[in-house]
Design a protein around this motif. Structure first.
Motif, PDB file in Angstrom:
ATOM      1  N   HIS A   1       0.305  -4.541  -7.613  1.00  0.00           N
ATOM      2  CA  HIS A   1       1.481  -5.540  -7.722  1.00  0.00           C
ATOM      3  C   HIS A   1       1.557  -5.900  -9.261  1.00  0.00           C
ATOM      4  O   HIS A   1       1.155  -6.677  -9.805  1.00  0.00           O
ATOM      5  N   LEU A   2       2.045  -4.826  -9.998  1.00  0.00           N
ATOM      6  CA  LEU A   2       2.066  -4.509 -11.347  1.00  0.00           C
ATOM      7  C   LEU A   2       3.004  -5.555 -11.991  1.00  0.00           C
ATOM      8  O   LEU A   2       4.158  -5.957 -11.818  1.00  0.00           O
TER       9      LEU A   2
ATOM     10  N   ALA B   1       4.705  -4.696  -4.895  1.00  0.00           N
ATOM     11  CA  ALA B   1       5.215  -3.467  -4.464  1.00  0.00           C
ATOM     12  C   ALA B   1       6.313  -3.318  -3.114  1.00  0.00           C
ATOM     13  O   ALA B   1       6.301  -4.559  -2.406  1.00  0.00           O
TER      14      ALA B   1
ATOM     15  N   THR C   1      -1.203   2.161 -14.133  1.00  0.00           N
ATOM     16  CA  THR C   1      -1.841   0.948 -13.861  1.00  0.00           C
ATOM     17  C   THR C   1      -3.378   0.648 -14.739  1.00  0.00           C
ATOM     18  O   THR C   1      -3.325   1.650 -15.329  1.00  0.00           O
TER      19      THR C   1
ATOM     20  N   THR D   1      10.798  -1.036 -11.126  1.00  0.00           N
ATOM     21  CA  THR D   1       9.796  -1.848 -11.066  1.00  0.00           C
ATOM     22  C   THR D   1       8.435  -1.750 -11.430  1.00  0.00           C
ATOM     23  O   THR D   1       7.660  -2.612 -11.671  1.00  0.00           O
TER      24      THR D   1
ATOM     25  N   ASN E   1       6.269  -0.207  -9.947  1.00  0.00           N
ATOM     26  CA  ASN E   1       5.443  -0.232  -8.735  1.00  0.00           C
ATOM     27  C   ASN E   1       5.190   1.198  -8.183  1.00  0.00           C
ATOM     28  O   ASN E   1       5.930   1.848  -7.967  1.00  0.00           O
TER      29      ASN E   1
ATOM     30  N   VAL F   1       4.920   6.249  -9.783  1.00  0.00           N
ATOM     31  CA  VAL F   1       5.730   4.940  -9.540  1.00  0.00           C
ATOM     32  C   VAL F   1       7.288   4.847  -9.656  1.00  0.00           C
ATOM     33  O   VAL F   1       8.063   5.984 -10.197  1.00  0.00           O
TER      34      VAL F   1
END
Length: 387
Positions: free
Chosen positions: A133-134, A139, A86, A110, A112, A106
């Protein structure tokens, strides 16, 4: 074909020019530049949109995350778990507050934070989890909230990239991101899905007591002028930025729908290219294993591909040579950043992140993308990966 932009803020402005100009003019005429009517009205309108009890505007998204942690009363040495993959602001504020950042891997699909990695990292010193919430998708909050309840932890959502997204719980309940944990933060940086024309941010919570504490923190610890009840900071959303956000907020769902439409067109073009892995949405409650068609579970702040068995950096150069902007988010994991290197971290704990940094590439994604541009972008990518 018009020039391709990574984010076309000028094009978006042209569609709302009258509303934005009128709102800014109101601020100029009233001269209520700090905590003026537009700030309070934006707060109320965003509360209604998110379904959250309290929105506390502040100066930027990084401040929002820091203030959320300050409001929870976290103490130096407390451990806070967050994602390795992130932007640095997430871990930056943890370090600034003398808390102990704990970075974990992660999910490969996704991008996340991985709940299994969170569970392995929990210790008696752990006090909070910060799910990011990438790229515009929530997430796995069912699993994260269950872990938080089991271990008596706070959940602080980093919602800087996913405002307007909806999360569907296992029981079918749907809520907007930013309204899922104990407290949440967001950024209104200009390139965000809901962006102002400078810096801006906000904190969200349904906890009345926490909201009261945070309102003091953002304003030098004051609830009454010159009475400083808590240690605070100076972090306020100015009225001009609030006016811009008020003009944009009614269009947020339209903006996010435009992003999803562009994402579907990208994914359709790449569907048969084996070296390209397109984004997926969290299929719980959705009608598709690809990009869902019935809800807004992903708002595509970024449209990010994984490139397999191809020189990703050579593809970046190829796109730039064809006047197509792109981004690599993120090229260096946080556990390898000079500021956050720690002997606690082992490379084998981050297999997904260490692979993603070699493969990911984000294509232009904004509300003004047209078919001609998408066709040119996808053709240029496909020509390179299939040559």
């Amino acid at each position: 074909m018009k020039k391709i932009q990574m984010v076309d803020l000028k094009g978006q402005y042209e569609t709302i020019k009258e509303q934005v100009n009128n709102s800014i003019q109101e601020v100029l005429e009233t001269s209520a530049y700090i905590n003026g009517p537009h700030v309070h009205k934006f707060q109320e309108e965003l509360e209604q949109y998110l379904g959250v009890k309290h929105v506390i505007p502040c100066a930027n998204g990084t401040d929002a995350l820091q203030i959320a942690m300050m409001g929870l009363g976290l103490k130096p040495g407390d451990e806070v778990i967050t994602a390795d993959f992130t932007f640095a602001a997430t871990v930056e504020v943890i370090a600034l507050l003398k808390l102990t950042p704990v970075l974990v891997d992660v999910e490969p699909d996704t991008f996340n934070i991985d709940p299994a990695a969170i569970e392995k990292a929990i210790t008696p010193k752990t006090k909070a989890i910060v799910p990011v919430h990438l790229f515009g998708q929530a997430a796995n909050m069912d699993a994260i909230l269950a872990l938080a309840e089991k271990h008596n932890l706070f959940v602080i959502e980093d919602n800087a990239q996913a405002i307007g997204a909806t999360y569907t719980f296992k029981n079918g309940e749907k809520k907007k991101t930013g309204n899922l944990g104990h407290v949440a933060s967001t950024s209104f940086f200009p390139s965000k899905n809901l962006g102002c024309y400078g810096d801006g941010g906000a904190i969200f919570t349904n906890d009345d007591k926490l909201a009261h504490t945070i309102r003091g923190i953002v304003n030098h610890g004051m609830y009454e002028r010159y009475h400083h009840d808590v240690v605070g900071v100076n972090s306020r959303l100015d009225s001009i930025q609030a006016a811009v956000l008020r003009a944009k907020l009614p269009n947020l769902d339209t903006y996010n729908n435009a992003r999803r439409t562009a994402a579907r067109k990208y994914s359709a073009a790449f569907a048969d290219i084996e070296n390209i892995i397109t984004p997926v949405t969290n299929s719980r409650g959705c009608d598709s294993d690809g990009i869902c068609n019935t809800c807004n579970c992903h708002v595509f702040h970024q449209y990010t591909l994984k490139i397999k068995n191809i020189d990703r950096d050579a593809l970046v150069a190829h796109l730039k040579a064809n006047n197509i902007p792109c981004g690599v988010y993120y090229p260096i994991p946080l556990h390898s950043q000079k500021a956050y290197v720690d002997s606690r971290y082992r490379e084998e704990d981050f297999p997904v992140t260490n692979q993603l940094i070699k493969e990911v590439i984000s294509l232009p994604m904004h509300t003004e993308l047209d078919n001609e541009q998408i066709d040119f972008i996808t053709k240029t990518v496909i020509d390179f990966v299939t040559k």
